[in-house]
Design an enzyme around this catalytic site. Structure first.
Site, short mmCIF file in Angstrom:
data_model
loop_
_atom_site.label_atom_id
_atom_site.label_comp_id
_atom_site.label_asym_id
_atom_site.label_seq_id
_atom_site.Cartn_x
_atom_site.Cartn_y
_atom_site.Cartn_z
N GLU A 10 36.51 39.30 45.82
CA GLU A 10 35.53 40.22 46.44
C GLU A 10 34.70 39.53 47.52
O GLU A 10 34.20 40.20 48.42
CB GLU A 10 34.60 40.81 45.37
CG GLU A 10 35.26 41.81 44.44
CD GLU A 10 35.97 41.17 43.25
OE1 GLU A 10 36.19 39.94 43.28
OE2 GLU A 10 36.30 41.91 42.31
N HIS A 60 40.54 36.29 39.95
CA HIS A 60 40.31 37.72 40.25
C HIS A 60 41.28 38.60 39.48
O HIS A 60 42.49 38.31 39.43
CB HIS A 60 40.48 37.97 41.75
CG HIS A 60 40.45 39.42 42.11
ND1 HIS A 60 39.29 40.16 42.06
CD2 HIS A 60 41.42 40.28 42.49
CE1 HIS A 60 39.55 41.42 42.41
NE2 HIS A 60 40.84 41.52 42.67
N HIS A 117 29.28 43.35 40.70
CA HIS A 117 29.59 43.61 39.30
C HIS A 117 29.50 42.27 38.56
O HIS A 117 29.48 41.21 39.20
CB HIS A 117 30.99 44.23 39.10
CG HIS A 117 32.11 43.31 39.45
ND1 HIS A 117 32.50 43.06 40.75
CD2 HIS A 117 32.93 42.56 38.68
CE1 HIS A 117 33.52 42.21 40.76
NE2 HIS A 117 33.79 41.88 39.51
N GLU A 135 28.18 36.22 37.52
CA GLU A 135 29.33 35.35 37.22
C GLU A 135 29.09 33.92 37.67
O GLU A 135 29.54 32.97 37.03
CB GLU A 135 30.60 35.92 37.89
CG GLU A 135 31.09 37.17 37.22
CD GLU A 135 32.22 37.86 37.98
OE1 GLU A 135 33.02 37.18 38.66
OE2 GLU A 135 32.32 39.10 37.88
ZN LIG Z 1 37.22 39.62 41.43
#
Ligand SMILES: [Zn+2]
Length: 278
Positions: A10, A60, A117, A135
């Site tokens: 992302e 990912h 996210h 994250e």
């Molecule tokens: Zn990702």
């Protein structure tokens, strides 16, 4: 010196939409190239900075995005699914001098951040001791549990801003988020050059980097997006359901905390809504 590189999608230059990042869309094959080339920029920098071994972890989705035959031949690749026990950091260990996080993104709930996210769209909010963690923070704490500092975080401007929780970390913002699926991005070639230079510096100065070692215990709390997801996550031993959509776990170590978070993710996935591409 060994260098560990975790690469998400992302936060790669030029990538903004779900169509870019989901397997099966027309745009996804191109994104694999962009992701692999950005990983290669970090690998080059790491070797120029003195690395003798570089391990790249595909971080990912199903963790099978990086193109093995296009990845710098001097590096080794960790890929496959489900990539356990550490998900994005599977393959890390105490031998690594520094970790670099490439293509990362802001945590869930950040405005004007590209595809914000935290691990999954069905975790609405993730908190550790009442602080929002994303994250970058969770993986930095996990790397820290092996004594490995994070030397570089790249992604959009919001991701870089959130990475400042890690004292002294280098960041490279490859795009400025305007909306969840809108950003002004550097050209990939310019992003590669900046990432290569930053990876070089992060590797060269690895022994000065600070290891992120938050103090235990860790009160891990996740608000889920539905009561069904919460029911499933609450099955994990030691988990308390503290609200209709909230689960909590008291972890004594970072590694126990991360494994609980991953267990919740896999349990709740059964009731999670699927992403829609438009
Ligand atoms: Zn990702």
């Amino acid at each position: 010196m060994d260098v560990f590189i975790s690469v998400d999608m992302e936060g790669i230059a030029g990538i903004t939409t779900m169509r870019h990042i989901l397997r099966g869309t027309d745009d996804y094959p191109r994104s694999r190239l962009l992701m692999t080339d950005e990983a290669n920029a970090a690998v080059s920098g790491a070797f120029e900075g003195g690395a003798k071994r570089v391990v790249v972890s595909d971080s990912h989705g199903d963790m099978g995005n990086l193109l093995p035959d296009r990845l710098d031949r001097r590096s080794e690749l960790v890929s496959g699914t489900p990539k356990l026990p550490w998900s994005m950091l599977t393959g890390i260990g105490p031998d690594f001098a520094v970790a670099l996080f490439i293509g990362y993104h802001a945590g869930g709930g950040v405005e004007a951040a590209v595809m914000d996210h935290t691990f999954t769209g069905y975790f609405f909010d993730v908190r550790v001791n009442d602080d929002q963690w994303n994250e970058t923070h969770l993986n930095a704490a996990l790397a820290g549990s092996f004594g490995v500092p994070v030397g570089l975080v790249t992604g959009d401007d919001k991701c870089c801003e959130q990475a400042k929780r890690l004292k002294g970390v280098r960041t490279v913002a490859v795009k400025q988020g305007i909306g969840r699926h809108v950003a002004t991005s550097l050209s990939p070639q310019v992003a590669h050059e900046r990432i290569r230079r930053a990876a070089l510096e992060a590797t060269r100065t690895a022994n000065e980097a600070l290891v992120f070692r938050p103090k235990p215990p860790f009160g891990l709390e996740v608000d889920m997006i539905s009561t069904s997801c919460t029911e499933l996550a609450a099955l994990a031993p030691g988990t308390q359901r503290t609200g209709p959509r909230t689960v909590r776990f008291e972890a004594k170590t970072v590694q126990e905390m991360i494994q609980t978070l991953l267990a919740w993710m896999y349990l709740a996935r059964h009731a999670a809504p699927q992403y829609k591409v438009d």
